[in-house]
Write a protein that holds these residues in place. Sequence first.
Motif, PDB file in Angstrom:
ATOM      1  N   LEU A  21       0.825  -1.209   0.000  1.00  0.00           N
ATOM      2  CA  LEU A  21       0.000   0.000   0.000  1.00  0.00           C
ATOM      3  C   LEU A  21       0.858   1.257   0.000  1.00  0.00           C
ATOM      4  CD1 LEU A  21      -2.892  -0.896   2.478  1.00  0.00           C
ATOM      5  CD2 LEU A  21      -3.130  -0.278   0.071  1.00  0.00           C
ATOM      6  N   PHE A  22       1.901   1.252   0.803  1.00  0.00           N
ATOM      7  CA  PHE A  22       2.769   2.429   0.878  1.00  0.00           C
ATOM      8  C   PHE A  22       3.439   2.702  -0.464  1.00  0.00           C
ATOM      9  CE2 PHE A  22       6.871   4.458   1.685  1.00  0.00           C
ATOM     10  CZ  PHE A  22       6.477   5.565   2.408  1.00  0.00           C
ATOM     11  N   LEU A  23       3.991   1.659  -1.091  1.00  0.00           N
ATOM     12  CA  LEU A  23       4.671   1.850  -2.378  1.00  0.00           C
ATOM     13  C   LEU A  23       3.683   2.222  -3.480  1.00  0.00           C
ATOM     14  CD1 LEU A  23       7.276  -1.069  -2.302  1.00  0.00           C
ATOM     15  CD2 LEU A  23       7.589   1.320  -1.656  1.00  0.00           C
ATOM     16  N   THR A  24       2.499   1.601  -3.455  1.00  0.00           N
ATOM     17  CA  THR A  24       1.474   1.970  -4.438  1.00  0.00           C
ATOM     18  C   THR A  24       1.061   3.423  -4.267  1.00  0.00           C
ATOM     19  OG1 THR A  24       0.643  -0.308  -4.483  1.00  0.00           O
ATOM     20  CG2 THR A  24      -0.833   1.429  -5.294  1.00  0.00           C
ATOM     21  N   GLY A  25       0.860   3.834  -3.003  1.00  0.00           N
ATOM     22  CA  GLY A  25       0.524   5.229  -2.745  1.00  0.00           C
ATOM     23  C   GLY A  25       1.614   6.180  -3.203  1.00  0.00           C
ATOM     24  N   SER A  26       2.885   5.795  -2.984  1.00  0.00           N
ATOM     25  CA  SER A  26       4.004   6.639  -3.412  1.00  0.00           C
ATOM     26  C   SER A  26       4.023   6.789  -4.934  1.00  0.00           C
ATOM     27  CB  SER A  26       5.325   6.035  -2.931  1.00  0.00           C
ATOM     28  OG  SER A  26       5.379   5.974  -1.519  1.00  0.00           O
ATOM     29  N   LEU A  27       3.818   5.650  -5.643  1.00  0.00           N
ATOM     30  CA  LEU A  27       3.807   5.696  -7.102  1.00  0.00           C
ATOM     31  C   LEU A  27       2.660   6.557  -7.615  1.00  0.00           C
ATOM     32  CD1 LEU A  27       4.850   4.716  -9.850  1.00  0.00           C
ATOM     33  CD2 LEU A  27       3.421   2.680  -9.581  1.00  0.00           C
ATOM     34  N   LEU A  28       1.480   6.394  -7.023  1.00  0.00           N
ATOM     35  CA  LEU A  28       0.328   7.181  -7.453  1.00  0.00           C
ATOM     36  C   LEU A  28       0.528   8.670  -7.152  1.00  0.00           C
ATOM     37  CD1 LEU A  28      -2.578   4.815  -6.345  1.00  0.00           C
ATOM     38  CD2 LEU A  28      -1.790   5.277  -8.679  1.00  0.00           C
ATOM     39  N   CYS A  29       1.144   8.990  -6.005  1.00  0.00           N
ATOM     40  CA  CYS A  29       1.432  10.397  -5.691  1.00  0.00           C
ATOM     41  C   CYS A  29       2.352  11.007  -6.740  1.00  0.00           C
ATOM     42  CB  CYS A  29       2.070  10.509  -4.308  1.00  0.00           C
ATOM     43  SG  CYS A  29       0.925  10.265  -2.927  1.00  0.00           S
ATOM     44  N   ALA A  30       3.333  10.231  -7.186  1.00  0.00           N
ATOM     45  CA  ALA A  30       4.248  10.735  -8.208  1.00  0.00           C
ATOM     46  C   ALA A  30       3.537  10.967  -9.532  1.00  0.00           C
ATOM     47  CB  ALA A  30       5.403   9.752  -8.402  1.00  0.00           C
ATOM     48  N   LEU A  31       2.432  10.250  -9.770  1.00  0.00           N
ATOM     49  CA  LEU A  31       1.686  10.383 -11.025  1.00  0.00           C
ATOM     50  C   LEU A  31       0.481  11.309 -10.892  1.00  0.00           C
ATOM     51  CD1 LEU A  31       1.675   6.621 -12.107  1.00  0.00           C
ATOM     52  CD2 LEU A  31       3.226   8.429 -12.884  1.00  0.00           C
ATOM     53  N   ALA A  32       0.316  11.944  -9.742  1.00  0.00           N
ATOM     54  CA  ALA A  32      -0.865  12.784  -9.487  1.00  0.00           C
ATOM     55  C   ALA A  32      -0.982  13.890 -10.536  1.00  0.00           C
ATOM     56  CB  ALA A  32      -0.782  13.378  -8.091  1.00  0.00           C
ATOM     57  N   TRP A  33      -2.218  14.140 -10.989  1.00  0.00           N
ATOM     58  CA  TRP A  33      -2.478  15.143 -12.017  1.00  0.00           C
ATOM     59  C   TRP A  33      -3.182  16.394 -11.476  1.00  0.00           C
ATOM     60  CZ3 TRP A  33      -4.586  10.332 -11.548  1.00  0.00           C
ATOM     61  CH2 TRP A  33      -5.931  10.264 -11.152  1.00  0.00           C
ATOM     62  N   SER A  34      -3.596  16.345 -10.191  1.00  0.00           N
ATOM     63  CA  SER A  34      -4.273  17.485  -9.582  1.00  0.00           C
ATOM     64  C   SER A  34      -4.123  17.389  -8.073  1.00  0.00           C
ATOM     65  CB  SER A  34      -5.761  17.504  -9.956  1.00  0.00           C
ATOM     66  OG  SER A  34      -6.419  16.363  -9.422  1.00  0.00           O
TER      67      SER A  34
END
Length: 514
Positions: free
Chosen positions: A96-109
């Motif tokens: 969950l932590f790594l997935t959240g980190s990856l998604l944060c890096a890809l955040a568009w807004s």
Amino acid sequence: MPQDDPEHVAHGAAVPPRPRRNALAVALLISIGLAGLDSAIVTTMVPPLVAELGGLDSFSWIFSVYVVASAATVTIAGRLADLHGRKPLLLASMALFLTGSLLCALAWSMPSLIGFRVVQGIGAGGLVSLSQTVAGDMFSLGQRAKFVTALSVVHGLTGLCGPLIGTVAVAHVSWRWLFLAGLPPGLLAGVLMLGWSEQKPNRRPRFDVAGTLLFVLATLTLLLAIEQNWQGLRLLVASALLVVASALFLAFVKREHIAFEPIVPTWLLHNQFIGAVCAVRIIAGVTLSGVLVCLPFFAEAASGSARAGPGPLLVALLVGWPAGSAASGWLCLVLGFRGSALIGAFASGMSGLTLALASTDGSPAVIVLCVGGIGAANGLLIQSTQIGVQAAARHHQRGVVTGTLLYARTIGMAIGAGLLGSLVDETLATRMASAPAELATKLPSSADGVIGFIRDPSGDPRGQAYLQQALQHVSDSVFWGVAFLSVLATLLVLTVGWRSYLTESPTGQTRTPP
């Protein structure tokens, strides 16, 4: 007795062979280091992040949702680890932590980033809670004291170095890379965890969905109430939120009494020893966060020989905390859990009292030493209580007990920061409203401009001194508060039945003290 005997090491935990145990220890250090680094490094991303994503009016939520998610998760993750085993929950938390980190890096807004920070916070809460729990399983009392201390030192040092690393990094690379940087070490930790095997529970427990939702909602409402500045209309909002939070916690307790597999077992809810230790940790959290938030204002208020600047003061506090944690392992073995905790509570009180008396005319060296003393004393107090309670808990209890202790500290730190923020706002507002007529027109129009006004070389000296006195009053109130709260912590440590708890498990089974 053999050092790796399961009963000797962890009261029923299956202990891996030494090579795998060492690999798991490295994985735990990486896990808690990532969680500590992430919470500290994000503060440095705000300017470039807002410039790219916008959302200046809501950027504070990237911190708030992370804190709420991690705070609510520590207890739940610990209980689920008791029911389902440590390994699957630890791996899930890392995923969950790594997935959240990856998604944060890809955040568009900004809204998407806030949502992804929830995922990251849930994972971080699980990593912190389960790292401490597994450490309690793997080692004998002496080794456990040292390793749990190492975890706290790593967590503290990453929190100290995070802002520096982030400041340097955002000057050369995109803020997105700061989220991605944790992926390689996190994957390494996950691989190391895969080599660890544990005995699976003999039955499939039920998940208390209703209790979990009530607990999360109660925690969210409580933290929202704490974050209000407790003035004017917001005082009414905060009071209403506290009423709602109290009702939700009462509903949660009622639910746990009838749940087949409660998230917080009833024996834990009724255990006076755990309640007293949680109160001590809440006090320590209030002290640490209150002083941490207060120090920049104290540095602005200080003048003459007492001026030490915020940098040395913050470093002293943040270095003192892991130093005190490091000393707790040895002191617990030499003086016992109560003796070590008493030293921490007493030293915190004496440091706060000395600061309150010497804050206006004391030397910078004394000021820095006392601030470092508060950090070290509360680090010692927090770590001693955790080692002591973990030593008394059985394997199937240790997860929820550890999570509850971490939850208490988190809530205490939120309370300390919230109270200090309200105190600063109220003191400055009152001071500016009651200013003499000859100064009123020269002062800033709101509390937001006070620091800039004090630092302005062309500002009116009398107005600056007037507002410095207000900040000095805030600082003195905090330091006297530290002394008072430390007295309460000392009394709790003295009166709580440490020996009775260590000789009888929470389920009523007689045990030999560790």
